[in-house]
Design a protein around this motif. Structure first.
Motif, PDB file in Angstrom:
ATOM      1  N   UNK A  11      72.480  35.951 107.166  1.00 45.61           N
ATOM      2  CA  UNK A  11      71.968  37.038 107.999  1.00 45.61           C
ATOM      3  C   UNK A  11      71.998  36.611 109.453  1.00 45.61           C
ATOM      4  N   UNK A  12      71.987  37.592 110.349  1.00 43.85           N
ATOM      5  CA  UNK A  12      71.946  37.298 111.775  1.00 43.85           C
ATOM      6  C   UNK A  12      70.547  37.543 112.299  1.00 43.85           C
ATOM      7  N   UNK A  13      70.044  36.574 113.062  1.00 43.81           N
ATOM      8  CA  UNK A  13      68.718  36.685 113.656  1.00 43.81           C
ATOM      9  C   UNK A  13      68.866  36.662 115.168  1.00 43.81           C
ATOM     10  N   UNK A  18      70.420  34.242 121.972  1.00 44.69           N
ATOM     11  CA  UNK A  18      71.404  35.170 121.415  1.00 44.69           C
ATOM     12  C   UNK A  18      71.260  35.260 119.903  1.00 44.69           C
ATOM     13  N   UNK A  19      72.309  35.754 119.268  1.00 44.13           N
ATOM     14  CA  UNK A  19      72.287  35.890 117.815  1.00 44.13           C
ATOM     15  C   UNK A  19      72.652  34.577 117.147  1.00 44.13           C
ATOM     16  N   UNK A  20      72.013  34.331 116.008  1.00 40.72           N
ATOM     17  CA  UNK A  20      72.246  33.101 115.265  1.00 40.72           C
ATOM     18  C   UNK A  20      72.399  33.454 113.796  1.00 40.72           C
ATOM     19  N   UNK A  21      73.374  32.850 113.115  1.00 39.20           N
ATOM     20  CA  UNK A  21      73.578  33.083 111.690  1.00 39.20           C
ATOM     21  C   UNK A  21      72.703  32.117 110.898  1.00 39.20           C
ATOM     22  N   UNK A  22      71.927  32.677 109.970  1.00 38.75           N
ATOM     23  CA  UNK A  22      70.980  31.901 109.183  1.00 38.75           C
ATOM     24  C   UNK A  22      71.181  32.255 107.716  1.00 38.75           C
ATOM     25  N   UNK A  23      71.065  31.259 106.833  1.00 40.67           N
ATOM     26  CA  UNK A  23      71.133  31.493 105.401  1.00 40.67           C
ATOM     27  C   UNK A  23      69.715  31.623 104.853  1.00 40.67           C
ATOM     28  N   UNK A  24      69.460  32.719 104.137  1.00 40.63           N
ATOM     29  CA  UNK A  24      68.164  32.953 103.526  1.00 40.63           C
ATOM     30  C   UNK A  24      68.330  33.065 102.020  1.00 40.63           C
TER      31      UNK A  24
END
Length: 63
Positions: A11-13, A18-24
């Motif tokens: 997901x993007x947070x 800026x925007x950061x891609x994170x795995x949830x």
């Protein structure tokens, strides 16, 4: 039959920089056919790290 499984979803947070891609980790519900297919793929797939590890192990025994 329905199965509940845990998967890692990208997901993007929005952050200060800026925007950061994170795995949830999320729980999803899948049907029986999809569940069996995912289990079959999970058993057959090896990651790059696992392949390199196996190569090192078996290469040492050849000497």
């Amino acid at each position: 039959m329905k199965h509940k499984i845990k998967v890692m979803v990208e997901t993007e947070k929005n952050t200060v920089f800026g925007k950061k891609k994170v795995y949830e980790e999320r729980v999803i519900t899948v049907d029986d056919r999809t569940f069996r297919k995912m289990q079959k793929e999970k058993k057959q797939s090896y990651s790059i790290e696992e392949m390199m590890m196996y190569d090192e192990i078996f290469d040492e025994w050849d000497d």
